[in-house]
Design an enzyme around this catalytic site. Structure first.
Site: not given
Length: 846
Positions: A218, A289
């Site tokens: 991320e 995710e």
């Protein structure tokens, strides 16, 4: 829900083809049989591949194109789930992985946690629950693949984002940027992990299970903060990873400009709506995710995610984004043992995942997703190789069709959260529930509806097996309050930064000074302390003054303002700064500062006297902690005494023993009578607890704390608690956790399960392993109250078949599992013609 029963078909027109009634019925029957075989076939995959490899016939490679990951030349639709080896224990791994496989997963995903493997620079550990190779081998042995997220920054609500704290002391380092000191250490660790995987032959081309890896995590969320040193770091990390030549693809999550050949992937709740898509038509849409709940924070009420919402998100991602890889974060959350949770994060992690903290199946989520996986896998060929088209049926309704010459699958979507929608698709009418996706096999037969939960629900119970209420079995050790004359090497006319001083080896740092008081008038004396730690306890002359704490979403600084009494002359000031985890995300983590920042004393309306530049000594950790009194050896050196009047004061150590509960049910401690601290079992920390920090609903965020049976011995287990704020240990209980009640309701028009050979809808009940159905609390075939979790005739509707209880008891009592078809004939005929009927059963497991 389809307007007619799924087994009834007419001549229908779907995009590009016409199908007749006979072909429709044959396809539906074949689909049911085929999907039952999916799980069995999956378990044979590795044996067949290994046999072929040994004979020199199997092809072993992983590539990708714009539709999917390609294994041995075949595109694959893959369902994956995060299970972190560090958040469970080795004896739990086989059961967790088995239940993941039975839940329809193909892949187990895990991070690699740098700070557990290299806690001291150059010193590595891969033992016990940190045995990464053993964990991957267990996944392999059960026929599943592995997605290995090397990071090595992982966030993951793990302290320091899994970066080892010794990096903090590297000269001129800036984490996660185009910074040579950081890149050298990052590359060394990544290369070490890759070499270990290669040496153990764990990559897919070598015959192992690892089919994809992740570098970084991320990064786009912080990249802009690094200005010109951000983009070059992304390029470097990508090139470094690819040059390690693992033979499998690499990915970057939430990095829409991931350099070729790195695949950019999505993280989030609704990637079917938010994901911009792969940054190249040559890359597949992967969801790394899909959050199965929200991670819990102390002071926050738990936030669970419904099975229907999860299923809707998955189906939409596959339909809208042509998704071919969906990973559930988490599939099993587990436990943040020791001090590994990040700031304000609870010890329990993602307890509402398909497998709960203890490894028990969380119903109805697990079963509902299992049905979804089967429905999608049934149409793998058109999804991955067919032509795609989409349709609009209204402002909030749409359709997505994937079609080959021989097969077709449609996804009908209703975004309206409140209203059912009736749409015409081909020549058939379909009724779509609010916020739902219906999957149509052959573009005509409904095989799955995301909003319709036919799976059983389970109610979990913590059963008290041993109250620890015998005062004679408890001993206490009073943590000594250090004073400014204590021996310490951390001394200066300033406040030392908390984490830099403790090296994150403890939550605790004492700030010690003295104040020479001379009475100069009237007015109340007040101590003012400002801290950027999470908790602060204050003492003057060894007397407890009070505490203050922050919260995850609160201000950075906490302020203690309390009246004090001083004696003439020298007074000792002892301030205990406490961290509840270290940060796990954000830019420039190495620059974060914590701990005491300002101290002053004020009398009445006089100007306050600043103590900021006085001589301050700093003591790292608690005495009991530094002497390891939570271990058997350390405990023998401490001066334990019987419980006295001071037992409920702050900074008290408690110890007792208990025997291991009989059986195999997970074991927990109920600490609802305590305040805040840490707990050890036989020297193993099961994590921090903080039950005194209540949520807006007035309850502790977490009161039950998991004790893995791996930590226990048959008798006289040593229990030690460090109670920081004050509590009552006599109300602690040892409990076992199990699913004691199961219930399910299925109506007569429900789609039959693809995972059963039966062609009719049925109520299916199953107790956890080792238990069986001991009682039928309620059963009604007719129109019972739909959400009736309690027994009693008040759950009956206006229509009820009197034979229901006999039929259900005959089918279920004494068995671990049972299935009862929702058919009038099963109950002696239709009890009320013209009324849509369902079967509701509530059962007890024991």
């Amino acid at each position: 829900m389809q307007a007619h029963q799924p087994s009834i078909s007419h001549l229908q027109t779907v995009p590009g083809k016409r199908v007749n009634r006979e072909r429709s019925m044959a396809a539906a029957a074949a689909a049911s049989i085929m999907v039952v075989l999916v799980a069995t076939a999956a378990g044979r995959v590795w044996a067949e591949e290994e046999g072929g490899r040994q004979n020199g016939t199997a092809r072993r490679d992983v590539t990708y194109d714009g539709r999917a990951l390609i294994l041995d030349g075949t595109r694959r639709m893959l369902f994956s789930g995060d299970i972190h080896y560090t958040r469970s224990t080795p004896e739990m791994w086989p059961g967790l992985i088995e239940n993941a496989r039975k839940g329809g997963l193909d892949v187990i995903q895990t991070y690699v946690f740098w700070n557990v493997h290299e806690p001291i620079q150059g010193q590595y550990t891969f033992e016990g629950r940190y045995d990464l190779v053993k964990f991957i081998r267990e996944v392999h042995a059960q026929g599943l693949y592995v997605s290995l997220r090397v990071g090595p920054f992982v966030e993951a609500e793990w302290k320091y984002g899994a970066l080892p704290f010794w990096l903090h002391g590297v000269p001129n380092i800036t984490f996660r940027s185009d910074n040579e000191p950081f890149k050298v250490h990052m590359q060394n660790f990544v290369a070490k992990i890759v070499k270990m995987m290669k040496d153990e032959k764990l990559y897919y081309p070598q015959g192992g299970p690892i089919i994809i890896s992740q570098i970084e995590n991320e990064y786009k969320l912080v990249e802009a903060a690094f200005h010109s040193r951000g983009p070059p770091y992304v390029q470097w990390a990508a090139a470094m990873a690819v040059n390690l030549q693992t033979g499998v693809p690499w990915m970057m999550c939430k990095q829409d400009d991931a350099p070729d050949p790195i695949i950019n992937t999505c993280n989030g709740l609704i990637c079917g709506e938010t994901f911009l898509g792969p940054n190249s038509p040559k890359k597949p849409a992967l969801w790394t995710e899909n959050w199965t709940s929200r991670y819990p924070l102390y002071g926050h009420d738990p936030r669970f995610r419904s099975a229907a919402d999860l299923a809707f998100a998955v189906a939409l991602f596959i339909a809208r984004k042509k998704g071919s890889f969906v990973n559930y974060y988490m599939y099993h959350g587990g436990t943040n043992f020791g001090r590994f949770a990040s700031s304000y994060v609870t010890t329990s992690y993602y307890d509402g995942a398909p497998l709960d903290e203890y490894g028990l199946i969380w119903q109805s989520t697990w079963s509902h997703l299992r049905e979804l996986h089967a429905a999608v896998k049934q149409s793998e060929e058109p999804l991955l190789s067919g032509s795609y088209s989409n349709y609009s049926f209204g402002e909030q309704q749409e359709g997505h069709v994937f079609e080959t010459e021989s097969d077709c699958v449609a996804f009908l979507v209703n975004f309206d959260k409140h209203k059912t929608s009736n749409i015409q698709f081909g020549e058939a009418s379909f009724q779509l529930a609010p916020k739902s996706v219906s999957i149509l096999s052959g573009c005509r037969t409904v095989v799955f509806e995301t909003a319709k939960i036919n799976a059983q629900h389970g109610l979990r119970t913590a059963q008290i097996v041993q109250p620890l209420n015998d005062v004679d079995n408890w001993k206490i050790f009073k943590e000594p309050i250090p004073r400014e004359n204590s021996n310490t090497t951390h001394t200066g006319n300033r406040f030392f930064e908390h984490l830099s001083t403790t090296k994150d080896g403890t939550d605790y740092l004492w700030y010690l000074s003295r104040y020479d008081y001379r009475s100069n008038g009237h007015g109340q004396l007040v101590l003012n302390v400002e801290s950027q730690a999470h908790v602060l306890h204050a003492y003057i002359n060894n007397d407890y003054l009070g505490s203050v704490h922050g919260s995850h979403d609160g201000p950075k600084s906490i302020i203690l303002k309390t009246p004090i009494t001083l004696k003439e002359g020298q007074n000792s000031i002892s301030l205990l700064s406490v961290m509840v985890g270290s940060p796990d995300s954000g830019a420039y983590m190495e620059r974060r500062t914590f701990g005491v920042r300002k101290v002053s004393i004020q009398q009445g309306h006089h100007k306050s006297h600043s103590l900021n530049n006085e001589l301050w000594k700093h003591q790292v950790g608690l005495s009991g902690e530094m002497n390891s009194i939570y271990t058997q050896e350390g405990s023998s050196r401490a001066q334990w005494t019987a419980i006295d009047k001071s037992a409920h004061l702050p900074l008290i150590w408690y110890k007792t023993t208990f025997d291991t509960p009989w059986g195999n049910d997970p074991v927990t401690l109920n600490l609802s009578s305590m305040g805040k601290g840490e707990v050890w079992i036989n020297g193993e920390s099961i994590g921090r607890y903080w039950v005194s920090f209540k949520t807006p609903s007035g309850q502790p965020t977490q009161s039950l704390y998991h004790i893995p049976r791996y930590f226990l011995k048959p008798r006289e287990n040593n229990l030690v608690l460090m109670e920081e704020m004050g509590g009552d240990p006599l109300h602690i209980t040892v409990n076992t956790m199990s699913v004691t009640r199961v219930y399910s309701t299925v109506d007569q028009l429900s789609t039959p399960s693809l995972l059963s050979r039966r062609k009719h809808p049925a109520v299916r009940l199953r107790c956890q392993k080792g238990k069986h159905i001991t009682n039928i609390e309620f059963a009604s075939y007719g129109n019972p109250v739909e959400d009736c979790r309690s027994s009693g005739r008040n759950c009956l509707g206006s229509c009820h078949a009197e034979t229901t209880e006999f039929v259900v008891k005959d089918a279920c009592l004494g068995r671990r599992k049972c299935a009862i078809p929702v058919l009038p004939a099963k109950f002696g005929g239709d009890p009320c013609p013209g009324i849509e009927k369902s079967l509701l059963v509530v059962a007890t497991c024991g």
